[in-house]
Design a protein around this motif. Structure first.
Motif, PDB file in Angstrom:
ATOM      1  N   TYR A 108       0.021   6.138   9.004  1.00  0.00           N
ATOM      2  CA  TYR A 108       1.158   6.399   9.472  1.00  0.00           C
ATOM      3  C   TYR A 108       0.777   8.175   9.474  1.00  0.00           C
ATOM      4  O   TYR A 108       0.496   8.228  10.009  1.00  0.00           O
ATOM      5  N   LYS A 109       0.616   7.846  11.187  1.00  0.00           N
ATOM      6  CA  LYS A 109       2.162   9.322  11.439  1.00  0.00           C
ATOM      7  C   LYS A 109       3.007   9.995  12.016  1.00  0.00           C
ATOM      8  O   LYS A 109       4.010   8.622  11.749  1.00  0.00           O
ATOM      9  N   ASN A 110       3.319  11.252  12.379  1.00  0.00           N
ATOM     10  CA  ASN A 110       4.173  11.988  12.542  1.00  0.00           C
ATOM     11  C   ASN A 110       5.364  11.397  11.793  1.00  0.00           C
ATOM     12  O   ASN A 110       6.677  11.524  12.422  1.00  0.00           O
ATOM     13  N   PRO A 111       5.727  11.838  10.414  1.00  0.00           N
ATOM     14  CA  PRO A 111       4.019  12.963   9.887  1.00  0.00           C
ATOM     15  C   PRO A 111       3.426  11.626   8.835  1.00  0.00           C
ATOM     16  O   PRO A 111       3.468  10.871   9.197  1.00  0.00           O
ATOM     17  N   ALA A 112       2.168  12.714   8.958  1.00  0.00           N
ATOM     18  CA  ALA A 112       0.733  12.252   8.086  1.00  0.00           C
ATOM     19  C   ALA A 112       1.624  11.490   6.501  1.00  0.00           C
ATOM     20  O   ALA A 112       1.973  12.122   6.383  1.00  0.00           O
ATOM     21  N   ARG A 113       1.014  10.395   6.445  1.00  0.00           N
ATOM     22  CA  ARG A 113       2.006   9.604   5.292  1.00  0.00           C
ATOM     23  C   ARG A 113       1.196   8.814   5.586  1.00  0.00           C
ATOM     24  O   ARG A 113       0.863   7.919   6.037  1.00  0.00           O
ATOM     25  N   GLY A 114       2.040   7.808   4.485  1.00  0.00           N
ATOM     26  CA  GLY A 114       1.070   6.199   3.717  1.00  0.00           C
ATOM     27  C   GLY A 114       2.215   5.556   2.914  1.00  0.00           C
ATOM     28  O   GLY A 114       3.398   5.863   2.558  1.00  0.00           O
ATOM     29  N   ALA A 115       1.744   4.459   2.571  1.00  0.00           N
ATOM     30  CA  ALA A 115       2.245   4.085   1.922  1.00  0.00           C
ATOM     31  C   ALA A 115       1.885   2.844   1.485  1.00  0.00           C
ATOM     32  O   ALA A 115       0.854   1.717   1.666  1.00  0.00           O
ATOM     33  N   LEU A 116       1.607   2.186  -0.097  1.00  0.00           N
ATOM     34  CA  LEU A 116       1.193   1.071  -0.889  1.00  0.00           C
ATOM     35  C   LEU A 116       1.466  -0.124  -0.523  1.00  0.00           C
ATOM     36  O   LEU A 116       2.910   0.282  -0.377  1.00  0.00           O
ATOM     37  N   TRP A 117       0.982  -0.903   0.028  1.00  0.00           N
ATOM     38  CA  TRP A 117       1.442  -2.853   0.317  1.00  0.00           C
ATOM     39  C   TRP A 117       1.140  -3.610  -1.028  1.00  0.00           C
ATOM     40  O   TRP A 117      -0.076  -3.915  -0.923  1.00  0.00           O
ATOM     41  N   PRO A 149       4.535  -9.490   3.574  1.00  0.00           N
ATOM     42  CA  PRO A 149       4.485  -8.482   3.043  1.00  0.00           C
ATOM     43  C   PRO A 149       5.710  -8.895   1.771  1.00  0.00           C
ATOM     44  O   PRO A 149       7.029  -9.418   2.411  1.00  0.00           O
ATOM     45  N   THR A 150       5.524  -8.677   0.099  1.00  0.00           N
ATOM     46  CA  THR A 150       6.319  -8.671  -0.879  1.00  0.00           C
ATOM     47  C   THR A 150       6.965  -7.745  -1.047  1.00  0.00           C
ATOM     48  O   THR A 150       7.858  -7.559  -1.893  1.00  0.00           O
ATOM     49  N   TRP A 151       6.271  -6.765  -0.968  1.00  0.00           N
ATOM     50  CA  TRP A 151       6.723  -5.304  -1.357  1.00  0.00           C
ATOM     51  C   TRP A 151       6.206  -4.436  -0.732  1.00  0.00           C
ATOM     52  O   TRP A 151       4.982  -4.453  -0.412  1.00  0.00           O
ATOM     53  N   SER A 152       6.412  -3.017  -1.128  1.00  0.00           N
ATOM     54  CA  SER A 152       5.743  -1.770  -0.490  1.00  0.00           C
ATOM     55  C   SER A 152       6.557  -0.405  -0.837  1.00  0.00           C
ATOM     56  O   SER A 152       7.514  -0.527  -1.850  1.00  0.00           O
ATOM     57  N   ASP A 153       6.144   0.837  -1.319  1.00  0.00           N
ATOM     58  CA  ASP A 153       6.457   1.816  -1.215  1.00  0.00           C
ATOM     59  C   ASP A 153       5.492   2.693  -0.922  1.00  0.00           C
ATOM     60  O   ASP A 153       4.557   3.364  -0.298  1.00  0.00           O
ATOM     61  N   ASP A 154       6.783   3.878  -0.220  1.00  0.00           N
ATOM     62  CA  ASP A 154       5.847   4.499   1.053  1.00  0.00           C
ATOM     63  C   ASP A 154       6.130   5.920  -0.169  1.00  0.00           C
ATOM     64  O   ASP A 154       6.280   7.002   1.481  1.00  0.00           O
ATOM     65  N   ARG A 155       5.387   6.870  -0.973  1.00  0.00           N
ATOM     66  CA  ARG A 155       5.484   7.675  -1.464  1.00  0.00           C
ATOM     67  C   ARG A 155       4.419   8.561  -0.885  1.00  0.00           C
ATOM     68  O   ARG A 155       4.920   9.801  -1.236  1.00  0.00           O
ATOM     69  N   ILE A 156       3.584   7.553  -0.370  1.00  0.00           N
ATOM     70  CA  ILE A 156       2.026   8.447  -0.350  1.00  0.00           C
ATOM     71  C   ILE A 156       2.769   9.519   0.856  1.00  0.00           C
ATOM     72  O   ILE A 156       3.119   9.125   2.214  1.00  0.00           O
ATOM     73  N   TRP A 157       2.408  10.524   1.139  1.00  0.00           N
ATOM     74  CA  TRP A 157       1.998  11.571   1.280  1.00  0.00           C
ATOM     75  C   TRP A 157       0.241  11.791   2.271  1.00  0.00           C
ATOM     76  O   TRP A 157      -0.746  11.931   1.563  1.00  0.00           O
ATOM     77  N   GLY A 158      -0.297  11.613   2.980  1.00  0.00           N
ATOM     78  CA  GLY A 158      -1.261  12.112   3.501  1.00  0.00           C
ATOM     79  C   GLY A 158      -1.387  10.911   4.321  1.00  0.00           C
ATOM     80  O   GLY A 158      -0.563  10.255   4.141  1.00  0.00           O
ATOM     81  N   MET A 159      -2.998  10.752   5.191  1.00  0.00           N
ATOM     82  CA  MET A 159      -2.984  10.047   5.324  1.00  0.00           C
ATOM     83  C   MET A 159      -4.407   8.960   4.782  1.00  0.00           C
ATOM     84  O   MET A 159      -5.015   9.165   4.628  1.00  0.00           O
ATOM     85  N   PRO A 160      -3.616   7.698   3.994  1.00  0.00           N
ATOM     86  CA  PRO A 160      -4.752   7.502   3.211  1.00  0.00           C
ATOM     87  C   PRO A 160      -5.756   6.260   3.484  1.00  0.00           C
ATOM     88  O   PRO A 160      -4.786   5.579   3.817  1.00  0.00           O
ATOM     89  N   HIS A 161      -7.174   6.483   2.808  1.00  0.00           N
ATOM     90  CA  HIS A 161      -7.875   5.499   2.834  1.00  0.00           C
ATOM     91  C   HIS A 161      -8.651   4.937   1.743  1.00  0.00           C
ATOM     92  O   HIS A 161      -9.044   3.739   2.003  1.00  0.00           O
TER      93      HIS A 161
END
Length: 477
Positions: free
Chosen positions: A222-231, A240-252
């Motif tokens: 994701y962007k603005n801010p740069a972040r990510g989520a595990l799905w 989708p059945t679950w996610s966690d959006d605690r990740i910062w940065g744009m994960p690859h």
């Protein structure tokens, strides 16, 4: 297939009324609309489906057998780095003493420097799936005859850089359009495709999904801010059945899962390794590479995004530990139980490649921007050998019983002796070799980046000189 999944299949591009970044809602509203249940930032979403824990028992039973078994040990399942633990190890494959190109085909035309998608043979070896950075997926025979070609909406962005996960006759892959695709391998038909809003306005999925008991696990950007989520996503329907959006940065990176230890790990551009309990997906721990603020002292998002310590590569899990390289120049062994550092090895330059692990010998093979591959003892971190490969290593390293295969920025694919690091052969290509190299039934498949003029010159127009190609090597007899 339910009605929602069928609707996705019949109208895969139903996005025209959305902006490039998704509808004008908050991220929390989007995630609640998707019905995702997460541990952070998702509390209070009404009407979300309850998740059922995947069954890891068949995998843990297999792990207790003697000798190396890729995980999951199922003849119908194939994924990036070969299994859930992401070893990149093929002990039963033989690399020839000399090779030649049997066939090649143009697949990559975008200048984005992320590692290119690795060609993926089906478990029976009859079909090779090649995903390109133009959003096209090719299916070919081992001898290069085309079975089908599928153009997708990912071509509107940076296409595909992740590698397909194959389960029976279905391939799953995420695109840089932020959407996930399920494709019927025999026909090339789209089974389902997620819509942009289902992952909360994700801008990209460069992660290659892990598959366990009917569920897919991957990270989105994701962007603005740069972040990510595990799905977590239902593989049958794409729901989708679950996610966690605690990740910062744009994960690859692609998540690695150790069912026996009960852990799932991944890294991100904030220089952090994140770990969840598995299969409960309760958050377990995090580890920050590069120290507070990163080695250059720069940070974003309240100090939680530490520049200079980015983690781009997938983190394999082995022997109760996670193995991870960082842009801080170090390669770490972390205790899988609590995330504490057990040792680190200083390469002197950026580490962003996907390492390979030989679980039989207890050796991890690491590529770096120092233009070397390093063989390290997994228990101590001691260097066993180092081999010069002419350029940066940003793709995936592959290990066999006798040989290490590694692509280089110097446009060559190298075959190194696994015991000594001595060069067995190298073969020249056109562009930087940044995909993994996959040995299968006497053939080796890999892909390169396109060749560009003025790519690093901000004052000149970047021009594609030659498309990057996918290659098949055979013994040069």
């Amino acid at each position: 297939m339910n009605e929602e999944a069928a609707d996705r299949r019949d109208a895969p591009s139903d996005r025209e009324d959305e902006t490039a970044d998704g509808p004008r809602f908050s991220r929390r509203q989007l995630l609640c609309t998707a019905g995702a249940a997460g541990t952070v930032g998702l509390a209070g979403c009404a009407g979300r489906p309850s998740r059922t824990y995947p069954d890891c028992s068949p995998i843990t039973t297999t792990m207790n057998t003697d000798g190396y078994v890729p995980l999951p040990a199922d003849d119908a399942i194939s994924m990036f780095r070969r299994g859930l633990r992401r070893y990149g190890y093929y002990p039963d494959e033989t690399v020839p003493s000399s090779v030649r190109v049997d066939w090649s085909m143009p697949v990559n035309r975008i200048g984005h420097t992320a590692a290119k998608s690795t060609p993926r043979p089906t478990p029976d070896g009859e079909t090779i799936l090649v995903a390109g950075d133009t959003g096209t997926i090719h299916a070919v025979t081992p001898t290069g005859e085309r079975r089908w070609t599928l153009e997708t909406g990912a071509g509107r962005s940076l296409g595909f850089h992740g590698t397909p996960t194959i389960v029976s006759d279905t391939a799953y892959i995420g695109g840089y359009d932020g959407e996930l695709y399920a494709i019927d391998i025999p026909s090339g038909d789209l089974i389902w495709q997620t819509r942009l809003r289902e992952f909360g306005g994700s801008i990209a999925i460069g992660s290659s999904p892990a598959y366990v008991d009917g569920n897919l696990y991957f990270v989105a950007e994701y962007k603005n801010p740069a972040r990510g989520a595990l799905w977590e996503v239902d593989a049958e329907t794409g729901t989708p059945t679950w996610s966690d959006d605690r990740i910062w940065g744009m994960p690859h990176p692609s998540p690695a899962i150790d069912c026996e230890a009960g852990k799932l790990v991944t890294g991100s551009n904030d220089g952090v390794v994140y770990c969840w309990e598995f299969p409960s997906l309760e958050f377990a721990w995090s580890f920050q590479a590069g120290g507070e603020g990163g080695p250059d002292g720069k940070s974003m998002a309240g100090g939680r995004f530490n520049l200079g310590a980015q983690i781009k590569g997938t983190t394999p899990v082995y022997d109760g530990a996670a193995f991870v390289g960082s842009w801080d120049g170090r390669f770490y062994r972390l205790d899988l139980a609590n995330g504490s550092e057990e040792w680190s090895f200083d390469t002197g330059n950026v580490v962003m490649s996907n390492p390979a692990i030989d679980p039989d010998q207890g050796i991890v093979y690491v590529g770096s921007d120092d233009r070397h591959v390093h063989a390290l003892d997994t228990r101590t971190g001691d260097e066993l050998w180092s081999a010069y490969v002419g350029g940066h290593v940003i793709g995936s390293i592959t290990a066999t019983a006798e040989t290490i295969l590694v692509g280089s920025y110097d446009t060559h694919l190298y075959a190194l002796d696994r015991a000594t690091g001595d060069r067995r052969w190298r073969i020249a290509n056109r562009g930087h070799v940044t995909s993994g190299a996959i040995p299968h039934d006497g053939r080796i498949y890999y892909a390169e980046r396109g060749v560009f003029e003025n790519y690093y010159d901000d004052d000149e127009e970047t021009v594609l000189e030659k498309p990057g190609r996918a290659y098949c090597l055979v013994p040069d007899e």
